[in-house]
Structure formats: structure tokens, C-alpha cells
Scaffold this motif. Structure first.
Motif, PDB file in Angstrom:
ATOM      1  N   LEU A   9      -4.420   3.556  -9.024  1.00 50.96           N
ATOM      2  CA  LEU A   9      -3.863   3.809  -7.693  1.00 50.96           C
ATOM      3  C   LEU A   9      -3.747   2.491  -6.952  1.00 50.96           C
ATOM      4  CD1 LEU A   9      -3.016   5.568  -5.263  1.00 50.96           C
ATOM      5  CD2 LEU A   9      -5.452   5.914  -4.780  1.00 50.96           C
ATOM      6  N   VAL A  10      -2.531   2.152  -6.515  1.00 54.83           N
ATOM      7  CA  VAL A  10      -2.293   0.959  -5.696  1.00 54.83           C
ATOM      8  C   VAL A  10      -2.155   1.441  -4.257  1.00 54.83           C
ATOM      9  CG1 VAL A  10      -0.789  -1.020  -5.266  1.00 54.83           C
ATOM     10  CG2 VAL A  10      -1.157  -0.215  -7.612  1.00 54.83           C
ATOM     11  N   ALA A  11      -3.162   1.128  -3.436  1.00 56.13           N
ATOM     12  CA  ALA A  11      -3.261   1.805  -2.144  1.00 56.13           C
ATOM     13  C   ALA A  11      -3.460   0.865  -0.963  1.00 56.13           C
ATOM     14  CB  ALA A  11      -4.423   2.809  -2.183  1.00 56.13           C
ATOM     15  N   TYR A  12      -3.315  -0.434  -1.139  1.00 53.12           N
ATOM     16  CA  TYR A  12      -3.559  -1.350  -0.025  1.00 53.12           C
ATOM     17  C   TYR A  12      -2.246  -1.742   0.640  1.00 53.12           C
ATOM     18  CZ  TYR A  12      -1.872  -5.201  -2.914  1.00 53.12           C
ATOM     19  OH  TYR A  12      -1.079  -6.014  -3.682  1.00 53.12           O
ATOM     20  N   GLY A  13      -2.352  -2.300   1.828  1.00 49.21           N
ATOM     21  CA  GLY A  13      -1.165  -2.761   2.547  1.00 49.21           C
ATOM     22  C   GLY A  13      -1.498  -3.063   3.991  1.00 49.21           C
ATOM     23  N   ILE A  14      -0.555  -3.695   4.692  1.00 45.92           N
ATOM     24  CA  ILE A  14      -0.704  -3.955   6.124  1.00 45.92           C
ATOM     25  C   ILE A  14       0.570  -3.505   6.823  1.00 45.92           C
ATOM     26  CG2 ILE A  14      -2.318  -5.876   5.848  1.00 45.92           C
ATOM     27  CD1 ILE A  14       0.078  -7.772   6.388  1.00 45.92           C
ATOM     28  N   LEU A  15       0.409  -3.049   8.050  1.00 40.55           N
ATOM     29  CA  LEU A  15       1.571  -2.634   8.842  1.00 40.55           C
ATOM     30  C   LEU A  15       2.223  -3.833   9.516  1.00 40.55           C
ATOM     31  CD1 LEU A  15       3.251  -0.236   9.826  1.00 40.55           C
ATOM     32  CD2 LEU A  15       1.638   0.008  11.731  1.00 40.55           C
ATOM     33  N   GLY A  16       1.385  -4.725  10.045  1.00 41.37           N
ATOM     34  CA  GLY A  16       1.908  -5.888  10.747  1.00 41.37           C
ATOM     35  C   GLY A  16       2.499  -5.515  12.099  1.00 41.37           C
ATOM     36  N   ASP A  17       3.033  -6.502  12.773  1.00 40.34           N
ATOM     37  CA  ASP A  17       3.635  -6.314  14.091  1.00 40.34           C
ATOM     38  C   ASP A  17       5.114  -6.654  13.998  1.00 40.34           C
ATOM     39  OD1 ASP A  17       4.592  -7.443  16.810  1.00 40.34           O
ATOM     40  OD2 ASP A  17       2.729  -6.421  17.342  1.00 40.34           O
ATOM     41  N   ARG A  25       4.124 -12.744   5.653  1.00 43.64           N
ATOM     42  CA  ARG A  25       2.834 -12.116   5.362  1.00 43.64           C
ATOM     43  C   ARG A  25       3.009 -10.629   5.069  1.00 43.64           C
ATOM     44  NH1 ARG A  25      -2.091 -12.205   3.171  1.00 43.64           N
ATOM     45  NH2 ARG A  25      -3.620 -10.968   4.325  1.00 43.64           N
ATOM     46  N   ILE A  26       3.806  -9.938   5.878  1.00 47.39           N
ATOM     47  CA  ILE A  26       4.054  -8.508   5.658  1.00 47.39           C
ATOM     48  C   ILE A  26       4.714  -8.286   4.309  1.00 47.39           C
ATOM     49  CG2 ILE A  26       5.366  -6.500   6.462  1.00 47.39           C
ATOM     50  CD1 ILE A  26       5.025  -7.612   9.323  1.00 47.39           C
ATOM     51  N   MET A  27       5.693  -9.116   3.979  1.00 48.71           N
ATOM     52  CA  MET A  27       6.406  -8.960   2.712  1.00 48.71           C
ATOM     53  C   MET A  27       5.514  -9.302   1.519  1.00 48.71           C
ATOM     54  SD  MET A  27       9.422  -7.888   3.598  1.00 48.71           S
ATOM     55  CE  MET A  27      10.521  -8.192   2.219  1.00 48.71           C
ATOM     56  N   THR A  28       4.697 -10.344   1.673  1.00 51.56           N
ATOM     57  CA  THR A  28       3.826 -10.774   0.579  1.00 51.56           C
ATOM     58  C   THR A  28       2.799  -9.714   0.235  1.00 51.56           C
ATOM     59  OG1 THR A  28       4.106 -13.131   1.089  1.00 51.56           O
ATOM     60  CG2 THR A  28       2.132 -12.503  -0.135  1.00 51.56           C
ATOM     61  N   VAL A  29       2.163  -9.158   1.250  1.00 57.19           N
ATOM     62  CA  VAL A  29       1.128  -8.153   1.002  1.00 57.19           C
ATOM     63  C   VAL A  29       1.733  -6.854   0.481  1.00 57.19           C
ATOM     64  CG1 VAL A  29      -0.660  -6.719   2.062  1.00 57.19           C
ATOM     65  CG2 VAL A  29      -0.451  -9.125   2.712  1.00 57.19           C
ATOM     66  N   ASN A  30       2.765  -6.378   1.148  1.00 56.79           N
ATOM     67  CA  ASN A  30       3.288  -5.043   0.848  1.00 56.79           C
ATOM     68  C   ASN A  30       4.256  -4.993  -0.326  1.00 56.79           C
ATOM     69  OD1 ASN A  30       1.963  -3.549   2.993  1.00 56.79           O
ATOM     70  ND2 ASN A  30       3.282  -4.685   4.379  1.00 56.79           N
ATOM     71  N   PHE A  31       4.894  -6.128  -0.651  1.00 55.66           N
ATOM     72  CA  PHE A  31       5.787  -6.121  -1.808  1.00 55.66           C
ATOM     73  C   PHE A  31       5.370  -7.100  -2.898  1.00 55.66           C
ATOM     74  CE2 PHE A  31       9.369  -7.665  -4.318  1.00 55.66           C
ATOM     75  CZ  PHE A  31       9.672  -6.479  -4.978  1.00 55.66           C
ATOM     76  N   ASN A  32       5.345  -8.397  -2.597  1.00 58.47           N
ATOM     77  CA  ASN A  32       5.131  -9.385  -3.657  1.00 58.47           C
ATOM     78  C   ASN A  32       3.862  -9.125  -4.456  1.00 58.47           C
ATOM     79  OD1 ASN A  32       7.180 -10.414  -2.005  1.00 58.47           O
ATOM     80  ND2 ASN A  32       6.658 -12.528  -2.463  1.00 58.47           N
ATOM     81  N   SER A  33       2.741  -9.015  -3.749  1.00 61.96           N
ATOM     82  CA  SER A  33       1.473  -8.824  -4.466  1.00 61.96           C
ATOM     83  C   SER A  33       1.409  -7.439  -5.099  1.00 61.96           C
ATOM     84  CB  SER A  33       0.288  -9.031  -3.523  1.00 61.96           C
ATOM     85  OG  SER A  33       0.225  -8.018  -2.527  1.00 61.96           O
ATOM     86  N   ALA A  34       1.871  -6.421  -4.382  1.00 69.46           N
ATOM     87  CA  ALA A  34       1.853  -5.060  -4.935  1.00 69.46           C
ATOM     88  C   ALA A  34       2.715  -4.987  -6.189  1.00 69.46           C
ATOM     89  CB  ALA A  34       2.345  -4.062  -3.887  1.00 69.46           C
TER      90      ALA A  34
END
Length: 256
Positions: free
Chosen positions: A94-102, A115-124
Motif C-alpha cells: 500500500l502506497v499511502a503517503y502524500g502532502i496536500l501543500g498550499d 515539493r508537492i509534485m516531488t512527494v505526490n508524484f516523483n517519489s510515489a
């Protein structure tokens, strides 16, 4: 006549990347009730240890933790292999992490958007691709990834976050297509607004807001059956269908 006692089947081995998220914790509790072996991965050891202890009380066969900065994997494939070895093999990931950001900050600050793109897409994406290779090599298992209804159409309130989730959706659907004739399964679960730490600053009232337990039930089912894209709760499929097909002349007048 000798009575034969049925033997229990092997315990599920479950790897959860982002084990401190509200939806992940609620899902882990469902697995624990089944007696599964669970490995929680994240950065906050104190919180992970607390959750793991609770899972043990709830019936988990094993509940262990591993520390990793999931948003910046040095070698996702090697780390994932290590996590699987800790469990003695893996059945569900299960891949379940992420940030909403502002959104307002991301619109004016390239670093915040990155940062939003890196956490939610690149790393995922790195973890998903590594998981796909691992599951394909063993010919079985499930990859379940938390996406978002925000990825279904760009909206002024969260289009940077939505863009990352849209990219992740295409990736996971592609993995599901790749798996179609090979044995494993890949599923993208798209929750609507959910009452978790990620949404703590929002006004969380109304019928459209879900509790993490409701989304977790969908996630757990998705690991076993269903299509490559699942909405949580189910009614978001129809809400987003309407939103996706609204003409721009109408859509642009909506403050959503």
C-alpha cells in the motif's frame, strides 16, 4: 472416526508505505484483525511504534516498523527488497503517503510547487515502479495506491496537487494494464475529502466528507478484487463524472 481440524492459511504479509497516515492506519487495523504480518514505513518512529503496538493488540501476527524518507528514496528498488525481506516476502503493498501543500503558495513559488509534485508524484512513482517489478517477478500480489479525486480535473483550488495525482493515476493504470495477463494486480483508490491530519485546516463538515475507516474498507477490498480504479466512497465516481464533463463555460464559473 477421526475429526480433521482445518488448518489456517498463511498469514498475509502487508507492506504499508506511509504508515502514519490516517487512511493507512485505519487500513492496517483491518489487516491486523485478519492476523496479517504488517510492516509500517515512514519517518516518525515514535508514531510508527505507537501504531505498531496497537496493531499487535488488535491481532496482527507481527507489526514492525522501518524508517525511511519515502519522499526522497535513494534506491527505491533496493529499499523495497529490504522491506520485503523483513516480512519474509510480501503479498500486499500500500502506497499511502502524500502532502496536500498550499495551492496559493505553489502558484507563486516554484519550490513549493516542486515539493508537492516531488512527494505526490516523483517519489510515489519510484515506489510504484519498484513494487511493480517486485510483484511481477513473483507472479502475484497486489499494489494499492492512494490517489485523489483531485486528479480528475484541474481546479483552481488545488491544481498543482491535482496534477501530481493525475500523473500518478496514469502511472498506476498503466501498471494495472501491464499486469493484466501476468498475475499481480494494481489498483488506484481515489478518496474524496477525508477527515485526516492532511485536511486539518479545512472546514470538514457535510455529507461529502468521509471518515478514514470508510476509505480503509474500500482500500482493503481493492487489494483483493475490483477494477484498476476505485472511488472512496463509491459516490465520488458519479460526482467526478459530472465534473469532468461540465462544459468549460459552466465549469469556469464554479468556485471549486
Amino acid at each position: 472416526m477421526t475429526e480433521i481440524t482445518p488448518q489456517p492459511g498463511p498469514r498475509l504479509r502487508v507492506l504499508i508505505l506511509g504508515g502514519t497516515s490516517g487512511i493507512a492506519e485505519a487500513t492496517a487495523r483491518l489487516y491486523a484483525a485478519e492476523g496479517a504480518d504488517i510492516l509500517l514505513v515512514g519517518r516518525d518512529r515514535t508514531k510508527l511504534d505507537t501504531i505498531a503496538a496497537d496493531l499487535g493488540v488488535r491481532g496482527a501476527g507481527r507489526a514492525e516498523v522501518a524508517i525511511s524518507d519515502l519522499a526522497a528514496p535513494a534506491d527505491a528498488a533496493a529499499e523495497l527488497s529490504g522491506f520485503a525481506a523483513t516480512l519474509g516476502g510480501v503479498d500486499h503493498i500500500l502506497v499511502a503517503y502524500g502532502i496536500l501543500g498550499d495551492q496559493a503558495e505553489a502558484a507563486r513559488d516554484a519550490a513549493a510547487a516542486e515539493r508537492i509534485m516531488t512527494v505526490n508524484f516523483n517519489s510515489a512513482a519510484a515506489w510504484c515502479l519498484a513494487a511493480a517489478n517486485l510483484l511481477e517477478s513473483q507472479g502475484r500480489g497486489s499494489l494499492v495506491v492512494l490517489g485523489s479525486v483531485a486528479g480528475d480535473r484541474g481546479r483552481r483550488q488545488n491544481f498543482v496537487y491535482g496534477a501530481a495525482k493525475a500523473g500518478l493515476a496514469a502511472l498506476v493504470e498503466g501498471i494495472a494494464h501491464r499486469f493484466a495477463a501476468t498475475g499481480p494486480r494494481a489498483v488506484l483508490v481515489k478518496p474524496g475529502p477525508t477527515i485526516t491530519a492532511m485536511t486539518a485546516g479545512m472546514t470538514r463538515k457535510g455529507l461529502l466528507w468521509a471518515k478514514p475507516e470508510a476509505v480503509a474498507a474500500v482500500v482493503r477490498r481493492a487489494a483483493d478484487k475490483g477494477g484498476p480504479v476505485v472511488y472512496a466512497p463509491w459516490f465520488w465516481r458519479f460526482i467526478m463524472l459530472i465534473i469532468r464533463f461540465l462544459p468549460a463555460s459552466i465549469f469556469n464559473r464554479l468556485d471549486i
